[in-house]
Scaffold this active site. Structure first.
Site, PDB file in Angstrom:
ATOM      1  CG  HIS A 123      -1.908   0.980   1.404  1.00 49.88           C
ATOM      2  ND1 HIS A 123      -1.639   2.273   1.788  1.00 49.88           N
ATOM      3  CD2 HIS A 123      -3.252   0.913   1.220  1.00 49.88           C
ATOM      4  CE1 HIS A 123      -2.772   2.956   1.844  1.00 49.88           C
ATOM      5  NE2 HIS A 123      -3.771   2.156   1.491  1.00 49.88           N
ATOM      6  CG  ASP A 200       0.640  -2.592   6.283  1.00 56.32           C
ATOM      7  OD1 ASP A 200      -0.340  -2.747   7.040  1.00 56.32           O
ATOM      8  OD2 ASP A 200       0.618  -1.869   5.274  1.00 56.32           O
ATOM      9  CD  GLN A 203      -6.802  -4.606   4.101  1.00 57.41           C
ATOM     10  OE1 GLN A 203      -7.750  -5.304   4.479  1.00 57.41           O
ATOM     11  NE2 GLN A 203      -6.955  -3.348   3.733  1.00 57.41           N
ATOM     12  CE  LYS A 226      -7.111  -0.107   6.152  1.00 56.34           C
ATOM     13  NZ  LYS A 226      -7.916   0.320   5.000  1.00 56.34           N
ATOM     14  CB  CYS A 364      -3.810   3.285  -1.608  1.00 58.43           C
ATOM     15  SG  CYS A 364      -4.959   4.626  -1.379  1.00 58.43           S
TER      16      CYS A 364
HETATM   17  N1  PLP Z   1      -1.619  -0.773   4.653  1.00 59.17           N
HETATM   18  C1  PLP Z   1      -2.542  -1.568   4.098  1.00 59.17           C
HETATM   19  C2  PLP Z   1      -2.182  -2.961   3.693  1.00 59.17           C
HETATM   20  C3  PLP Z   1      -3.832  -1.082   3.909  1.00 59.17           C
HETATM   21  O1  PLP Z   1      -4.760  -1.859   3.345  1.00 59.17           O
HETATM   22  C4  PLP Z   1      -4.130   0.239   4.303  1.00 59.17           C
HETATM   23  C5  PLP Z   1      -5.478   0.808   4.044  1.00 59.17           C
HETATM   24  O2  PLP Z   1      -6.175   0.409   3.138  1.00 59.17           O
HETATM   25  C6  PLP Z   1      -3.149   1.016   4.896  1.00 59.17           C
HETATM   26  C7  PLP Z   1      -1.897   0.474   5.055  1.00 59.17           C
HETATM   27  C8  PLP Z   1      -3.429   2.404   5.388  1.00 59.17           C
HETATM   28  O3  PLP Z   1      -4.327   2.355   6.452  1.00 59.17           O
HETATM   29  P1  PLP Z   1      -4.894   3.692   7.113  1.00 59.17           P
HETATM   30  O4  PLP Z   1      -5.428   4.507   5.989  1.00 59.17           O
HETATM   31  O5  PLP Z   1      -5.931   3.226   8.053  1.00 59.17           O
HETATM   32  O6  PLP Z   1      -3.741   4.368   7.786  1.00 59.17           O
END
Ligand code: PLP
Length: 406
Positions: A123, A200, A203, A226, A364
């Site tokens: 992401h 990270d 998900q 999430k 993203c």
């Molecule tokens: N990393 C992953 C794998 C994500 O799916 C997301 C959001 O879709 C993020 C980071 C960013 O999360 P946030 O916008 O809640 O900071």
């Protein structure tokens, strides 16, 4: 499948809404999940009954609010199996957690020519913070490639790990394809060369059991919104030694021990990283979301969502001209696809008219789209409150749309 899904759905008032006169089918859970009544009620309760700034008051309300916030930290600690509650830092979300580690870790441990290793399926939130630091400190960002089926190229990973690698930062589950990375092996390989790993888990934590001590990861980050919790709160888990070694990120509020104009000394963990008034209402509601998930059971959640994903994949494949991005035995909760050459934006807009919410675009993760040579995909992503009947509605709607475009 979960036997009591109707009962669960009744806890989520939004699921009974209609959109454009049609019953809402919500398949955009990877972007954000809906909130059960229990979580929303915790927010209201905090504001109505004990709202008061934490940590600084001797008065009753402040003590109640402080205790609720610190108990929420313990709930998160137990949920991800951390050794200490002070290894849990509340942030605004995954993005802020990664920015915190990128800024402080690179400042402390990286010098010109050092490398940070990420993967091609990240992401943007796990790309850009490292790029910012790479520009500032002349570091190199190295990228582990992935195969056509979306799986990480582990042989390439082994080659990329080197004495120059200072940190590996990688998604547990890719948000654009749902691919689950072999995270334990990734960590073991990095640790064999004394390289720390940031996971990270944005998900993964919402969908299956994640235990930081079992994984032995050095940092793990995720977002409350999430996982059925409120917006504006997230978590950074870090091993005690590493967090202690890092400099503070932001200044002010509870992160200090003493302040004079000559010199400031810093508070102990986790407060060193929690500058300013924390979202002590959201933390309490996040803890309630965790209890809600635990009440259903993480294994039951995983099983339900895996079955739903398998069913949706199988049904989608009955359509002509479908391309699925991310085809592997190791997937979680996400179905990314295109149909013929219909633009995802058109498909998404027409589905919306039928009450079906799915995400369209690059999610993203533009480098993932570049790797596949496409502008974007349609992404249906599942939660434990989704049903096979909803999948049937999606497939039926897609069939109608394909006929319209034919
Ligand atoms: N990393 C992953 C794998 C994500 O799916 C997301 C959001 O879709 C993020 C980071 C960013 O999360 P946030 O916008 O809640 O900071």
């Amino acid at each position: 499948m979960l036997q009591n899904v109707d009962q669960i759905r009744a806890d989520f008032p939004i699921l009974a809404e209609t959109v454009h006169g049609k019953p809402l089918v919500y398949f955009d859970n990877a972007a954000t999940t809906q909130k059960p009544r229990q979580v929303v009620e915790k927010l209201t309760e905090a504001y109505y009954k004990y709202n008061s700034n934490i940590h600084r008051g001797v008065h009753h309300l402040s003590q109640v609010a402080t205790e609720a916030h610190e108990n929420a930290r313990k709930t998160v600690q137990q949920f991800i199996g951390a050794a200490h509650d002070h290894e849990i830092v509340f942030t605004r979300g995954t993005t802020e957690s990664i920015n915190l580690v990128a800024a402080t870790f690179c400042e402390k441990f990286c010098t010109e020519g050092d490398e940070i290793l990420i993967s091609g399926m990240e992401h943007h939130s796990n790309i850009v913070p490292w790029q910012l630091m790479a520009e500032r400190k002349n570091l190199k960002l190295k990228v582990i490639p992935f195969f056509d089926n979306g799986e990480l190229d582990m042989e390439a990973y082994k080659v990329l790990l080197s004495a120059k690698t200072k940190l590996v930062s990688i998604a547990h589950v890719a948000n654009s394809t749902g691919i689950v990375n072999p995270i334990k092996e990734i960590i073991q390989l990095a640790h064999a060369q004394n390289i720390p790993v940031l996971v990270d888990a944005a998900q993964s934590v919402p969908h299956f059991k994640v235990n930081v001590q079992e994984l032995d990861c050095d940092f793990l980050v995720f977002s409350g919104h999430k996982m059925y919790g409120p917006t504006g709160i997230g978590v950074l888990y870090g091993k005690e030694d590493l967090l202690n070694a890092l400099p503070p990120y932001q200044g002010g509020g509870e992160m200090i021990e003493t302040v004079t104009f000559e010199k400031t000394t810093y508070n102990a963990l986790p407060f060193k990283f929690e500058a300013g008034t924390p979202d002590y209402v959201a933390s309490v509601a996040l803890a309630e979301a965790i209890r809600y998930m635990q009440h259903i059971g993480l294994d039951a959640i995983k099983q339900h969502e895996d079955e739903l994903l398998a069913y949706a994949t199988e049904q989608l494949k009955t359509l002509d001209g479908v391309r699925i991005f991310g085809e592997s035995m190791h997937k979680s909760g996400v179905l990314s696809f295109l149909i013929h050459d219909i633009h995802p934006f058109d498909l998404g807009t027409l589905l919306d008219q039928m009450g079906i919410a799915i995400r369209t675009g690059h999610h993203c993760a533009q480098p993932v789209m570049d790797r596949f040579g496409i502008p974007g995909t349609m992404r249906a992503s599942f939660a434990f409150y989704n049903t096979k009947a909803e999948v049937d509605s999606l497939i039926k709607a897609l069939k109608r749309i394909v006929v319209m475009f034919a």
